[in-house]
Scaffold this active site. Structure first.
Site, PDB file in Angstrom:
ATOM      1  N   LYS A 150       4.194   1.741  -2.099  1.00 27.18           N
ATOM      2  CA  LYS A 150       4.254   3.922  -2.875  1.00 27.18           C
ATOM      3  C   LYS A 150       6.215   3.597  -2.691  1.00 27.18           C
ATOM      4  CE  LYS A 150      -0.329   4.958  -2.491  1.00 27.18           C
ATOM      5  NZ  LYS A 150      -0.760   4.622  -2.962  1.00 27.18           N
ATOM      6  N   HIS A 168      -8.205  -5.722  -0.204  1.00 30.80           N
ATOM      7  CA  HIS A 168      -7.137  -5.218  -0.268  1.00 30.80           C
ATOM      8  C   HIS A 168      -5.705  -5.391   1.298  1.00 30.80           C
ATOM      9  CE1 HIS A 168      -4.092  -1.207  -0.554  1.00 30.80           C
ATOM     10  NE2 HIS A 168      -4.085  -0.913   0.764  1.00 30.80           N
ATOM     11  N   SER A 184       1.144  -1.441  -0.079  1.00 33.13           N
ATOM     12  CA  SER A 184      -0.096   0.163  -0.111  1.00 33.13           C
ATOM     13  C   SER A 184       0.738   1.203   0.153  1.00 33.13           C
ATOM     14  CB  SER A 184      -1.388  -0.174   1.441  1.00 33.13           C
ATOM     15  OG  SER A 184      -2.177   0.736   0.394  1.00 33.13           O
ATOM     16  N   TRP A 235      -9.710   0.397  -5.827  1.00 30.26           N
ATOM     17  CA  TRP A 235      -9.430   1.233  -5.391  1.00 30.26           C
ATOM     18  C   TRP A 235      -8.038   2.169  -5.297  1.00 30.26           C
ATOM     19  CZ3 TRP A 235     -11.347   6.250  -4.033  1.00 30.26           C
ATOM     20  CH2 TRP A 235     -10.330   6.634  -3.188  1.00 30.26           C
TER      21      TRP A 235
HETATM   22  C1  GTR Z   1      -5.700   4.671   1.467  1.00 32.95           C
HETATM   23  C2  GTR Z   1      -5.164   5.557   0.568  1.00 32.95           C
HETATM   24  C3  GTR Z   1      -4.253   4.618  -1.140  1.00 32.95           C
HETATM   25  C4  GTR Z   1      -3.555   3.406   0.308  1.00 32.95           C
HETATM   26  C5  GTR Z   1      -3.968   3.251   1.726  1.00 32.95           C
HETATM   27  C6  GTR Z   1      -2.583   2.454   2.829  1.00 32.95           C
HETATM   28  O1  GTR Z   1      -6.110   5.433   1.821  1.00 32.95           O
HETATM   29  O2  GTR Z   1      -6.024   5.688  -0.047  1.00 32.95           O
HETATM   30  O3  GTR Z   1      -3.677   5.535  -1.705  1.00 32.95           O
HETATM   31  O4  GTR Z   1      -2.221   3.859   0.586  1.00 32.95           O
HETATM   32  O5  GTR Z   1      -4.394   4.215   2.574  1.00 32.95           O
HETATM   33  O6  GTR Z   1      -1.750   2.865   2.657  1.00 32.95           O
HETATM   34  O7  GTR Z   1      -3.647   1.667   3.047  1.00 32.95           O
END
Ligand code: GTR
Length: 433
Positions: free
Chosen positions: A277, A414, A273, A364
């Site tokens: 990045k 996720h 997540s 998402w």
């Molecule tokens: C979310 C965000 C994503 C992702 C995620 C995470 O809220 O929108 O870009 O990075 O968090 O890191 O769990």
């Protein structure tokens, strides 16, 4: 009630409505989002093998020039520039245990100072390596979300020291780590399995470098090294927190390189997540990382920014303004003008193996946009004599495809799971052994 208090009541009522309205106008919920594949408008990506001056890169020898240009563009427009002259200091071993995981692992706790001075910011690196290894081992390195004590059930790994996120799962409600959160993220880090397969694992809490909230930088790495400290005024190209976390990953790699029991030529960087990045940006900047794995990294990670699906640049900059630099906000409403897109971030890892993973329910993060990034980056891999992804179509779920660019889309939500790890271990066996 006298007329003065009625008046006051009406006035505060109006003020309340006004404030609520202003808040609603800014809240991320009002940002347009698309979740329908058929509604994705056409877009065109910057050409990864064309320099800004229009020159085409047609041979491997000319790629480094374009690579350098892309690194600068990502610094200036997306993640921000890391100040020059930051210290790179060796850490110290706080503890070594030779009987971790029932004797399967040698576990070390190492503290790495990220800043100078008597009270430096410390990154606590937790390192496991198989005790039976007869030669230096390849290692997975990844930042964790909630503290080193959450990746393991072992009782003697200290709780994270600083600010941690409040989460029902870890029963943290006051931003202070507690015993109840011990082991709550252990499923995402199958240490036993990693060791059995002959790999080491090194992990650190990303909040050690800088707490993940807008303003966390003041006490964190960016505030501490800024000449004006917490009063620092950020220039548009100054670094955001993803760059700060990525800097910490490079310092962790410096430290691993000092250990003769670890094969520092074979360190696979992994992140989930927002930390996916971070892993991509760290791997793009620092060519010493042998492999990069971005688990469901989404917007600002592997997902194409120009593809209007799931999280958008406007939305991420609204929810998490501290992750990227100031200039990135200029593209909130004109993403087509951004001089880069995320396939070029993936391409910066070439010719080293990179693995992108999505989850079917994680719309998402835009699975298709994540896959397409890898596909468009594959062009650079081919130029450098490697094979990338097999074609432009998203593969079936739970199947790994690709060579030096690998990819799978797992069924489910996720998360970083054992299923993902099984793919990563196999991929590492192919590329790091
Ligand atoms: C979310 C965000 C994503 C992702 C995620 C995470 O809220 O929108 O870009 O990075 O968090 O890191 O769990």
């Amino acid at each position: 009630m006298n007329s003065r208090s009625v008046c006051l009541l009406v006035w505060t009522g109006w003020l309340g409505c006004f404030c609520l309205g202003a808040w609603a106008a800014q809240t991320p919920r009002t940002v347009p989002i698309n979740d329908v594949e058929e509604s994705v408008p056409p877009y065109s990506l910057p050409e990864v093998l064309t320099l800004r001056n229009g020159q085409r890169v047609t041979s491997a020898q000319h790629w480094p020039r374009r690579r350098a240009e892309l690194v600068h563009l990502f610094e200036d427009h997306v993640y921000g520039r890391i100040p020059s002259g930051l210290p790179r200091q060796p850490g110290w071993v706080v503890e070594t245990r030779r009987d971790a995981f029932g004797g399967k692992a040698i576990r070390q706790r190492i503290q790495i100072p990220l800043t100078r001075g008597p009270n430096p910011i410390l990154l606590d690196l937790l390192v496991y390596r198989p005790s039976q290894a007869t030669k230096p081992v390849p290692v997975f390195l990844g930042l964790n979300f909630d503290g080193n004590h959450t990746v393991t059930h072992e009782a003697d790994v200290p709780l994270a020291r600083g600010w941690v996120a409040n989460r029902p799962r870890s029963s943290v409600t006051n931003h202070i780590a507690n015993e109840a959160s011990r082991g709550t993220d252990a499923e995402a880090w199958p240490i036993d399995r990693i060791l059995e397969r002959g790999y080491g694992l090194a992990t650190a809490y990303y909040g050690d470098a800088e707490a993940d909230f807008d303003g966390g930088w003041k006490q964190g790495l960016r505030g501490t090294v800024a000449p004006q400290g917490a009063d620092h005024h950020f220039e548009p190209s100054d670094w955001g927190s993803i760059a700060a976390w990525s800097w910490a990953l490079s310092r962790a790699l410096d430290q691993l390189s000092l250990d003769p029991a670890i094969d520092a030529q074979k360190v696979a960087l992994l992140g989930h997540s927002r930390l996916g990045k971070t892993a991509l940006w760290a791997g793009a900047r620092d060519p010493r990382f042998a492999m990069v794995i971005a688990n469901e990294s989404g917007e600002g990670g592997a997902a194409l920014a120009r593809r209007f699906f799931g999280e958008t640049t406007l939305r991420i900059n609204t929810s998490f303004p501290h992750w990227f630099n100031g200039r990135f906000k200029d593209y909130n409403h004109r993403i087509a003008d951004l001089p880069v897109d995320q396939h070029e971030l993936v391409a910066l890892i070439a010719p080293r193996p990179v693995y992108i993973a999505s989850a079917e329910q994680d719309r998402w993060a835009d699975p298709k946009g994540e896959y397409l990034s890898g596909w468009h980056a594959s062009k650079v891999y081919r130029l450098l004599g490697k094979e990338g992804l097999p074609g432009p179509d998203l593969p079936a779920v739970n199947r790994s495809v690709g060579e030096s660019v690998g990819y799978h889309i797992r069924s489910g939500p996720h998360a970083l799971t054992e299923v993902d790890w099984e793919f990563y271990l196999k991929y590492a066996d192919r590329h790091l052994r």
